[in-house]
Design a protein around this motif. Structure first.
Motif, mmCIF file in Angstrom:
data_model
loop_
_atom_site.group_PDB
_atom_site.id
_atom_site.type_symbol
_atom_site.label_atom_id
_atom_site.label_comp_id
_atom_site.label_asym_id
_atom_site.label_seq_id
_atom_site.Cartn_x
_atom_site.Cartn_y
_atom_site.Cartn_z
ATOM 1 N N LEU A 7 -4.378 6.568 -52.286
ATOM 2 C CA LEU A 7 -5.346 7.444 -51.641
ATOM 3 C C LEU A 7 -5.942 6.772 -50.416
ATOM 4 O O LEU A 7 -6.151 5.559 -50.399
ATOM 5 C CB LEU A 7 -6.473 7.816 -52.606
ATOM 6 N N ARG A 8 -6.243 7.593 -49.446
ATOM 7 C CA ARG A 8 -6.889 7.108 -48.229
ATOM 8 C C ARG A 8 -8.229 6.469 -48.587
ATOM 9 O O ARG A 8 -8.954 6.976 -49.460
ATOM 10 C CB ARG A 8 -7.118 8.305 -47.303
ATOM 11 N N ASN A 9 -8.580 5.360 -47.967
ATOM 12 C CA ASN A 9 -9.839 4.617 -48.148
ATOM 13 C C ASN A 9 -9.896 3.754 -49.409
ATOM 14 O O ASN A 9 -10.834 2.992 -49.570
ATOM 15 C CB ASN A 9 -11.074 5.535 -48.188
ATOM 16 N N ILE A 10 -8.959 3.935 -50.322
ATOM 17 C CA ILE A 10 -9.028 3.233 -51.602
ATOM 18 C C ILE A 10 -8.106 2.015 -51.550
ATOM 19 O O ILE A 10 -6.886 2.142 -51.594
ATOM 20 C CB ILE A 10 -8.642 4.155 -52.784
ATOM 21 N N GLY A 11 -8.719 0.848 -51.443
ATOM 22 C CA GLY A 11 -7.962 -0.393 -51.388
ATOM 23 C C GLY A 11 -7.659 -0.921 -52.782
ATOM 24 O O GLY A 11 -7.993 -0.286 -53.791
ATOM 25 N N PRO A 12 -7.035 -2.092 -52.861
ATOM 26 C CA PRO A 12 -6.628 -2.647 -54.155
ATOM 27 C C PRO A 12 -7.787 -2.869 -55.135
ATOM 28 O O PRO A 12 -7.675 -2.558 -56.313
ATOM 29 C CB PRO A 12 -5.965 -3.979 -53.802
ATOM 30 N N LYS A 13 -8.898 -3.395 -54.641
ATOM 31 C CA LYS A 13 -10.036 -3.662 -55.526
ATOM 32 C C LYS A 13 -10.643 -2.368 -56.047
ATOM 33 O O LYS A 13 -10.892 -2.219 -57.249
ATOM 34 C CB LYS A 13 -11.092 -4.478 -54.772
ATOM 35 N N SER A 14 -10.873 -1.416 -55.169
ATOM 36 C CA SER A 14 -11.429 -0.123 -55.583
ATOM 37 C C SER A 14 -10.481 0.593 -56.533
ATOM 38 O O SER A 14 -10.902 1.195 -57.519
ATOM 39 C CB SER A 14 -11.703 0.762 -54.362
ATOM 40 N N SER A 15 -9.189 0.522 -56.233
ATOM 41 C CA SER A 15 -8.188 1.146 -57.092
ATOM 42 C C SER A 15 -8.217 0.532 -58.492
ATOM 43 O O SER A 15 -8.163 1.240 -59.495
ATOM 44 C CB SER A 15 -6.803 0.991 -56.466
ATOM 45 N N ALA A 16 -8.338 -0.794 -58.553
ATOM 46 C CA ALA A 16 -8.394 -1.479 -59.850
ATOM 47 C C ALA A 16 -9.630 -1.045 -60.627
ATOM 48 O O ALA A 16 -9.557 -0.779 -61.831
ATOM 49 C CB ALA A 16 -8.389 -2.993 -59.652
ATOM 50 N N TRP A 17 -10.770 -0.964 -59.949
ATOM 51 C CA TRP A 17 -12.000 -0.516 -60.618
ATOM 52 C C TRP A 17 -11.823 0.896 -61.169
ATOM 53 O O TRP A 17 -12.187 1.168 -62.313
ATOM 54 C CB TRP A 17 -13.165 -0.530 -59.647
ATOM 55 N N LEU A 18 -11.279 1.782 -60.347
ATOM 56 C CA LEU A 18 -11.108 3.172 -60.771
ATOM 57 C C LEU A 18 -10.153 3.269 -61.958
ATOM 58 O O LEU A 18 -10.410 4.008 -62.910
ATOM 59 C CB LEU A 18 -10.631 4.029 -59.599
ATOM 60 N N ARG A 19 -9.074 2.508 -61.916
ATOM 61 C CA ARG A 19 -8.137 2.510 -63.053
ATOM 62 C C ARG A 19 -8.829 2.016 -64.321
ATOM 63 O O ARG A 19 -8.625 2.566 -65.397
ATOM 64 C CB ARG A 19 -6.926 1.623 -62.752
ATOM 65 N N GLN A 20 -9.648 0.975 -64.175
ATOM 66 C CA GLN A 20 -10.304 0.404 -65.345
ATOM 67 C C GLN A 20 -11.330 1.343 -65.968
ATOM 68 O O GLN A 20 -11.692 1.169 -67.125
ATOM 69 C CB GLN A 20 -10.945 -0.939 -64.993
ATOM 70 N N THR A 25 -5.469 9.050 -61.199
ATOM 71 C CA THR A 25 -4.843 9.970 -60.245
ATOM 72 C C THR A 25 -5.899 10.653 -59.389
ATOM 73 O O THR A 25 -7.093 10.649 -59.711
ATOM 74 C CB THR A 25 -4.043 11.064 -60.982
ATOM 75 N N ARG A 26 -5.440 11.258 -58.316
ATOM 76 C CA ARG A 26 -6.354 12.009 -57.456
ATOM 77 C C ARG A 26 -6.995 13.158 -58.246
ATOM 78 O O ARG A 26 -8.172 13.447 -58.073
ATOM 79 C CB ARG A 26 -5.600 12.559 -56.246
ATOM 80 N N GLU A 27 -6.215 13.781 -59.113
ATOM 81 C CA GLU A 27 -6.729 14.894 -59.902
ATOM 82 C C GLU A 27 -7.863 14.434 -60.826
ATOM 83 O O GLU A 27 -8.884 15.109 -60.956
ATOM 84 C CB GLU A 27 -5.603 15.551 -60.708
ATOM 85 N N GLU A 28 -7.669 13.281 -61.465
ATOM 86 C CA GLU A 28 -8.720 12.751 -62.340
ATOM 87 C C GLU A 28 -9.968 12.400 -61.531
ATOM 88 O O GLU A 28 -11.094 12.643 -61.975
ATOM 89 C CB GLU A 28 -8.222 11.507 -63.092
ATOM 90 N N LEU A 29 -9.753 11.876 -60.337
ATOM 91 C CA LEU A 29 -10.867 11.540 -59.454
ATOM 92 C C LEU A 29 -11.612 12.807 -59.034
ATOM 93 O O LEU A 29 -12.841 12.859 -59.074
ATOM 94 C CB LEU A 29 -10.336 10.788 -58.231
ATOM 95 N N ALA A 30 -10.857 13.840 -58.676
ATOM 96 C CA ALA A 30 -11.466 15.105 -58.263
ATOM 97 C C ALA A 30 -12.210 15.755 -59.428
ATOM 98 O O ALA A 30 -13.302 16.302 -59.241
ATOM 99 C CB ALA A 30 -10.401 16.046 -57.712
ATOM 100 N N ASP A 31 -11.628 15.695 -60.620
ATOM 101 C CA ASP A 31 -12.294 16.280 -61.794
ATOM 102 C C ASP A 31 -13.616 15.577 -62.097
ATOM 103 O O ASP A 31 -14.596 16.213 -62.465
ATOM 104 C CB ASP A 31 -11.390 16.214 -63.026
ATOM 105 N N ALA A 32 -13.633 14.260 -61.937
ATOM 106 C CA ALA A 32 -14.860 13.498 -62.190
ATOM 107 C C ALA A 32 -15.885 13.769 -61.090
ATOM 108 O O ALA A 32 -17.077 13.874 -61.359
ATOM 109 C CB ALA A 32 -14.553 12.006 -62.273
#
Length: 116
Positions: A7-20, A25-32
Motif C-alpha cells: 500500500l502507498r505510504n505503508i513502509g516495512p515497519k508500519s506494515s509489520a505493526w499492522l500485520r501484528q 490486507t487493504r480490505e481489512e484496513l478499510a473495514d477497521a
C-alpha cells in the motif's frame, strides 16, 4: 511481501505493526478504518506517531499522506485523541516519592551487646 506493505505510504515497519495487529490486507484496513487501525497499533504497545495515522488515511484514499486535507487530518487527530483518552492507565507504577534519611541522636541509639 504482505499486501499492507504494497500500500502507498505503508513502509516495512508500519506494515509489520499492522500485520501484528491482524490487518493484513487493504480490505481489512478499510473495514477497521483509519483511527481503529491506528489504535490497534497503539494498544499493542507500539509507539505510532501521527504520521502513521495520516499514512493509513492516505493509503485508503490512494494518495500521498501529505495530500490528506488539513480538515480531515484534524478530524483524525481529534478522533485518535478521544480514543487515546479512553485507554486504561499504564500498568506500571509511578516512581516512588522522595527518599528521606532519619538520623538518630547519639544518646538515643541503643548499645549493642558486644560493645562495652
Amino acid at each position: 511481501m504482505s499486501e499492507t506493505q504494497k500500500l502507498r505510504n505503508i513502509g516495512p515497519k508500519s506494515s509489520a505493526w499492522l500485520r501484528q495487529v491482524g490487518l493484513h490486507t487493504r480490505e481489512e484496513l478499510a473495514d477497521a478504518g483509519t483511527v481503529e487501525a491506528f489504535m490497534r497499533v497503539k494498544r499493542a504497545g507500539f509507539k505510532p506517531t501521527l504520521n502513521l495515522l495520516y499514512a493509513i488515511e492516505g493509503a485508503l484514499l490512494d494518495c500521498h499522506w501529505q495530500e490528506v486535507p488539513d480538515t480531515r487530518r484534524k478530524e483524525l487527530v481529534d478522533a485518535a485523541e478521544a480514543a487515546i483518552a479512553q485507554l486504561p492507565p499504564p500498568r506500571y507504577k509511578p516512581a516512588a516519592g522522595p527518599v528521606t534519611t532519619t538520623v538518630l541522636a547519639a544518646d538515643t541509639v541503643p548499645e549493642r551487646p558486644d560493645e562495652g
